[in-house]
Design a protein around this motif. Structure first.
Motif, mmCIF file in Angstrom:
data_model
loop_
_atom_site.group_PDB
_atom_site.id
_atom_site.type_symbol
_atom_site.label_atom_id
_atom_site.label_comp_id
_atom_site.label_asym_id
_atom_site.label_seq_id
_atom_site.Cartn_x
_atom_site.Cartn_y
_atom_site.Cartn_z
ATOM 1 N N VAL A 226 35.270 36.298 38.655
ATOM 2 C CA VAL A 226 34.315 37.238 39.255
ATOM 3 C C VAL A 226 34.238 37.008 40.762
ATOM 4 O O VAL A 226 34.141 37.962 41.548
ATOM 5 N N ARG A 227 34.288 35.749 41.168
ATOM 6 C CA ARG A 227 34.260 35.434 42.601
ATOM 7 C C ARG A 227 35.438 36.091 43.315
ATOM 8 O O ARG A 227 35.291 36.660 44.402
ATOM 9 N N ARG A 228 36.609 36.006 42.712
ATOM 10 C CA ARG A 228 37.784 36.657 43.298
ATOM 11 C C ARG A 228 37.615 38.174 43.319
ATOM 12 O O ARG A 228 37.966 38.832 44.303
ATOM 13 N N ALA A 229 37.043 38.712 42.236
ATOM 14 C CA ALA A 229 36.809 40.161 42.168
ATOM 15 C C ALA A 229 35.842 40.612 43.254
ATOM 16 O O ALA A 229 36.026 41.676 43.866
ATOM 17 N N LYS A 230 34.822 39.812 43.511
ATOM 18 C CA LYS A 230 33.837 40.163 44.550
ATOM 19 C C LYS A 230 34.490 40.141 45.936
ATOM 20 O O LYS A 230 34.191 40.989 46.782
ATOM 21 N N LYS A 231 35.369 39.184 46.168
ATOM 22 C CA LYS A 231 36.060 39.128 47.451
ATOM 23 C C LYS A 231 36.926 40.360 47.664
ATOM 24 O O LYS A 231 36.949 40.959 48.739
#
Length: 235
Positions: A226-231
């Protein structure tokens, strides 16, 4: 949706919600559930219309070929058509999407169309769907007559954290996942915070998070995905 038959006897219905909250999805679901043997529907997707253009659009949506030349002609034709449908046991539902873009003159004309009735019932059920600006518009003093006719006012709010988790599980299940992959609790919480509970934003983040999990051959979507998706989404 189960009580829509009763709702469609309530005069004006107003549905509002932020961009991406699922108003159009609700509209499509309603159109799917309305029995075509009982209901005729007119869906207006572009409300930036004059009063005359609105009448033309309604008549065209209802399958009318002879529209008339003037606004008076078209209003008379619409009234006759509604009476014919009513006599045949059919109800007519007019849905106007993006109603916050209606001009004052056009929305006032909608109010006048709601006057078309028999001795026992209204001939035209009108549903206005729009963004929160529609609520501000209807608060204007010059629209108090229409506001008084709104019998059902529903505001679609963003999903809660619990609803977000349930929504994600439902979407995964509906896609035929068979229980895989799963989203961890931390992943769901992160998605909710970043999306603010807006379904459209949830969908975008889930898509990117799933790609991240797939790229690492993971069987569950975790907080790092999710962190990568948010970036990537700049959220």
């Amino acid at each position: 949706m189960a009580n829509y038959k009763e709702l469609l006897k309530k005069g004006f219905i107003v549905l509002t919600g932020e961009v991406g909250c699922g108003k159009t999805t609700v509209c499509r679901q309603l159109l799917t559930e309305l029995d075509p043997k009982k209901y005729d529907t007119a869906l207006i997707l572009n409300p930036r219309l004059t009063e005359t253009q609105l009448l033309q659009a309604i008549l065209t949506e209802l399958g009318e070929k002879k529209l008339g030349r003037t606004r008076v002609d078209m209003t008379t034709r619409l009234n006759k058509l509604l009476l014919e449908r009513n006599a045949a046991g059919r109800d007519v539902v007019l849905i106007v999407d993006e109603s916050q873009n209606l001009s004052f003159d056009t929305i006032e004309h909608l109010r006048l169309l709601s006057n078309l009735e028999t001795d026992t019932q209204k001939l035209l059920q009108i549903i206005l769907i729009g963004q929160p600006e529609l609520k501000d518009m209807l608060r204007q003093d010059r629209l108090r007559q229409l506001r008084q006719r709104v019998q059902v006012f529903f505001d679609m709010r963003p999903l809660t954290p619990e609803e977000t988790s349930s929504y994600i599980r439902h979407r995964i299940s509906a896609a035929g996942s068979g229980g895989r992959p799963t989203f961890t609790d931390r992943a769901c919480s992160s998605i909710h915070r970043a999306s603010r509970g807006i379904p459209r934003e949830i969908n975008k983040l889930c898509d990117k998070a799933l790609l991240s999990a797939f790229a690492r051959n993971g069987d569950s979507v975790n907080w790092w995905d999710v962190r990568r998706a948010k970036k990537e989404s700049r959220l």
